[in-house]
Design a protein around this motif. Sequence first.
Motif, short mmCIF file in Angstrom:
data_model
loop_
_atom_site.label_atom_id
_atom_site.label_comp_id
_atom_site.label_asym_id
_atom_site.label_seq_id
_atom_site.Cartn_x
_atom_site.Cartn_y
_atom_site.Cartn_z
N LEU A 12 17.70 38.23 60.04
CA LEU A 12 17.16 39.53 60.47
C LEU A 12 16.07 39.99 59.50
N LYS A 13 15.04 40.53 60.06
CA LYS A 13 13.96 41.05 59.23
C LYS A 13 14.25 42.49 58.83
N ILE A 14 14.12 42.77 57.53
CA ILE A 14 14.31 44.13 57.01
C ILE A 14 12.92 44.76 56.83
N VAL A 15 12.76 45.95 57.36
CA VAL A 15 11.42 46.55 57.35
C VAL A 15 11.28 47.74 56.40
N SER A 16 12.40 48.39 56.05
CA SER A 16 12.29 49.53 55.14
C SER A 16 13.64 49.77 54.48
N ALA A 17 13.62 50.58 53.42
CA ALA A 17 14.86 50.87 52.69
C ALA A 17 14.73 52.20 51.96
N LYS A 18 15.89 52.84 51.70
CA LYS A 18 15.96 54.06 50.90
C LYS A 18 17.17 53.93 49.99
N ARG B 156 16.77 49.16 56.95
CA ARG B 156 16.53 49.21 58.39
C ARG B 156 16.09 47.84 58.90
N PHE B 157 16.69 47.43 60.04
CA PHE B 157 16.30 46.18 60.68
C PHE B 157 15.06 46.41 61.55
N ALA B 158 14.29 45.35 61.75
CA ALA B 158 13.09 45.46 62.59
C ALA B 158 13.47 45.78 64.04
N VAL C 147 22.93 48.15 66.41
CA VAL C 147 22.93 48.44 64.97
C VAL C 147 21.49 48.43 64.46
N GLN C 148 21.11 49.55 63.80
CA GLN C 148 19.74 49.64 63.30
C GLN C 148 19.66 49.62 61.78
N TRP C 149 20.75 49.99 61.11
CA TRP C 149 20.75 50.10 59.66
C TRP C 149 22.01 49.47 59.09
N PHE C 150 21.92 49.04 57.83
CA PHE C 150 23.14 48.76 57.10
C PHE C 150 23.04 49.42 55.73
N ARG C 151 24.19 49.76 55.19
CA ARG C 151 24.25 50.42 53.89
C ARG C 151 24.93 49.49 52.89
N LEU C 152 24.37 49.44 51.70
CA LEU C 152 24.96 48.71 50.58
C LEU C 152 25.29 49.72 49.49
N GLU C 153 26.60 49.90 49.26
CA GLU C 153 27.04 50.80 48.20
C GLU C 153 27.38 49.98 46.95
N ALA C 154 27.06 50.51 45.80
CA ALA C 154 27.38 49.88 44.52
C ALA C 154 28.26 50.84 43.74
#
Length: 1023
Positions: free
Chosen positions: A529-535, A576-578, A481-488
């Motif tokens: 987990l370290k988070i390195v980027s987001a969109k 995105r996770f490190a 797993v490289q990414w997770f999504r948070l929907e609002a």
Amino acid sequence: MNSIAERTVALLLIPLAALAAEPADHAARMKAGTALFKSTIGPVLKANCLKCHGGEKVRAELSVGSRKSFLKGGESGSVLDLEDPAASRLLKLLRHEEEPRMPAKSAKLDASLVTSFQRWIELGAPYDKPLVEESGKREFAVTDSDRNFWAFQPLAKVKPPVAKGAKTDIDRFIAAKLRQKGLPPNPPASDRAFIRRAYLDLIGLPPTPTQTVRALAQSRAQLVDELLDSPHHGERWARHWLDAARFAESHGFEQDYDRKYAFHYRDFVIKALNADMPFDQFVRWQLAGDEIAPDNPLAMMATGFIGAGVFPTQLTEKEFESARYDELDDIVATLGTSMLGLTLGCARCHDHKYDPVPARDYYAMASVFTTTIRSEIDVELDPEAHARALAEWEKRHAFLVSARDAHVKRPQVQQAFNRWLKTAAGSIQADSIWSVLDISEATSSRNTKLVRQGDGSILATGKTPDRETYTLRARSAATGVQWFRLEAFTDKSFPRKGPGRAGNGNFALSHLKVFVKPVNDAKARRQELKIVSAKATHEQNKGNLSVASSFDKEPSRTGWAVDRGGIGKDQAAVFRFAKPVGYPGGTEFEFQLTFSNNGQHSMGRPRLSLSSEANPPVVVGGGISGALAEALSALKIGKVTQKHRATLFPIFAKSDAAWKKLNDSVQSSLSGKPTPEKTMIQVSSEGFKPTKHHADGRGFPHFYPKTYLLNRGDPGQKQEEMSPGYLQVLMRHQSKPEDWWQSRPEGWRTSYRRFGLANWITDVESGAGNLLARVIVNRLWHHHFGRGIVATPNDFGLQGAAPTHPELLDYLAGRLIAHGWRLKPIHRLIMLSATYGQSSAPGAKQSLADPNNQWLWRFAPRRLEAEIVRDSMLAVSGRLDPKMFGAGTLDPNHRRRSIYFMIKRSRLVPMMQIFDQPEPLVSQGQRPSTTIAPQALFFMNGTQVVDYANAFADRFEDRDLKEAIREIYSHALAREPDADELSDGLQFVASQAAGYDSANARQLALADFCQVVFSLNEFIYQQ
């Protein structure tokens, strides 16, 4: 002549001819001084001073072992003045003109000896030889002789003396002492007097006429038991302990910020005393409840004792460390006086001048609290009630699930399902990029109800708190797993449809954390987990309200928000996770979503998804659960298991009306699953976020990782790092601090230092347990009789008062320990003694011989405390609100018991102050009882007194005047008026009524009479 007394008498007989003439030169003066030292001064120093100042120990850094060290002086400077001998401080100490008076443990020296000391100083203070061989600085050594002081000895096994006519053991001790002093005891108090005394003593409220009548028909033992079982008992006696614990609900000093959740400590004390919690447990929980019983909300509240002291929140960086040492000093000093009856705070700057408490012991005690800080946390107040409600819900829910499952198993339903499976793969719209997580647990730090929805989202319902954190947990079989999504998501229940719960529909995700651990390894610790980027689909700006700011280092100031075009629309962000994550056998994810940089800006309906793709799209919607993706894959290859069928059935069943109805019942039941009722409390613990205050803005660290031994208490003069330890004088059998230390569970939040302290302070074999028991039974005695067996409840040291009945004190302490440290049996023992039950009438002979009643020949009348004076007026006027517990108030007109006043250090309630409520700055073992004009003026003119008097009179508005006056006496004084009192009352009301030009004159006059009754000594005194 070996004794000190014999040597001192012999010294007084030495001729002082050598003092008659002034030697002509230095050599002659020194020769005469040396002779005087050899014959007089040296023996006196050896007999009276050397033990504490140069022999076994060096107190106050002053050694008389040699001329050099004596001239050097101690921590307070020189005590010998060779230029002006008469001004030498030593002479003032010997004459008892200054503290500390010397010799400390012996009688004052004869005046002729003090004259010899002055002459010796005039002659240059020579020695013939050193009294001891000194080699460098000496440490204060606690010796066995120090432990022989009465307070530090083990409890004596006492047998009550034989006393003719005495019915209880307490009375046997008292009677023996009275007989020794030639003092006859008073006769028993009348039944009515005893009833009122017992009510005021045990619950702090006067008896009603009905209660008085019932008590007259009971035995005194039945009455005492009934009062000890009353919930008002804890309200009455908690106030005594809160004085000793210097409890207040604000920081103090200039700004005096409120501590909004400190009142839970007060509630703990009330509940513990009502439940007759063993006193050793009561003490242990206050020192280390978060380590001993971290799942018990009362144990967590109990730690409020540690953080109840003052703290200055207006600090500059230079003041940070000294303020922290001041805070540690407050904790150690309060522990010492309230629990051990010792003035430990005196050892901060130097070895204790009187008691065998070295500065090293003080700093060892302080190091126990090195990392302990004040925090505010959510706790579940009634976990047992939640467990019961959950069990009942699970029973109901299981029935609904069973009904739905029975429908699924019907042959015709299964046949239809099998036909559907043959064409299902193509009809299900699958998006394999995002795998929606099935949230197994969703909680809020502020009790927001989080309800799982059919699409995998979590709906927040109820009132929106100012700030909160969502904790969402789920499991996944995915790897890489490289990414997770948070929907609002939006919802019609939100302002402007959301997606946030703020008034404008916005949210502000101020901080985001993700933790993982393997499912199949119970011992594994979770990893962040370290988070390195987001969109994101939308950001309020590219700075402090961007999606990237949700995982930066400014959680209180920044956070992802979606105003300026994003309100009323579903939104999503991907992170995105490190490094790719996913354990073989499954991964447990924990997501923490914190909303704290703006009030009520929580997210309303979040949903979480995972992706193993290298660069998945930022889209709202789409995605399937991991279980559904697995089932579809199995369907394609024709290997469908029962697990896969269970996953696919809900999709098929959407067209089955009967199943849909049954499933709706199951889902409705899920939304009603009981959630823990949590509330915010103040604790003193480790590993929690510190309580915020003004100094945070300047970088105050709240604690320093090490505690040092300080020279003269100055943080700028650190000497060595200290490890946790206790008072040597209260450690027996060659014990070491480590003997009481407790092993800390791996990965546990706290240091377990305080657990060890709790073990030591309650250890009756080798630790401080015997003194702890003596101090608390003395407090009980003090509050029952107005004077303790030790008249200084907070000081059992050398400067404190000696016990008047030492054998009785040890007997009571031994009874306390033998009966499981429960206080109510000691209360009962005292209350049912003839000593307590005797009349308070004065006696001419006894008063002359024992004016302070220290030998207890009568029950000494004493004025009620401020709280009980007010509570009594509320009670008899019918205005008392019996509601217990909860936040207090500063409103002087509130009608709850006075213990529920908020204790704000800069705004103490005027009436409480007038009647001697102490300022909660340090531990108070006893209150003064002053008589001042404002007290009389309060009863004459106080608006509250007038209000209570009017309400009191209103209770008898429809009564005959004679009957009304009788009722007023009965309610207020628990007795009928005598003939003169009745006559005077009638005349007073008639006279007052004549002065009122009102149709209600009689009632106004009766209110005046009630005010007079409130002003009687009999009303505000316990007799």
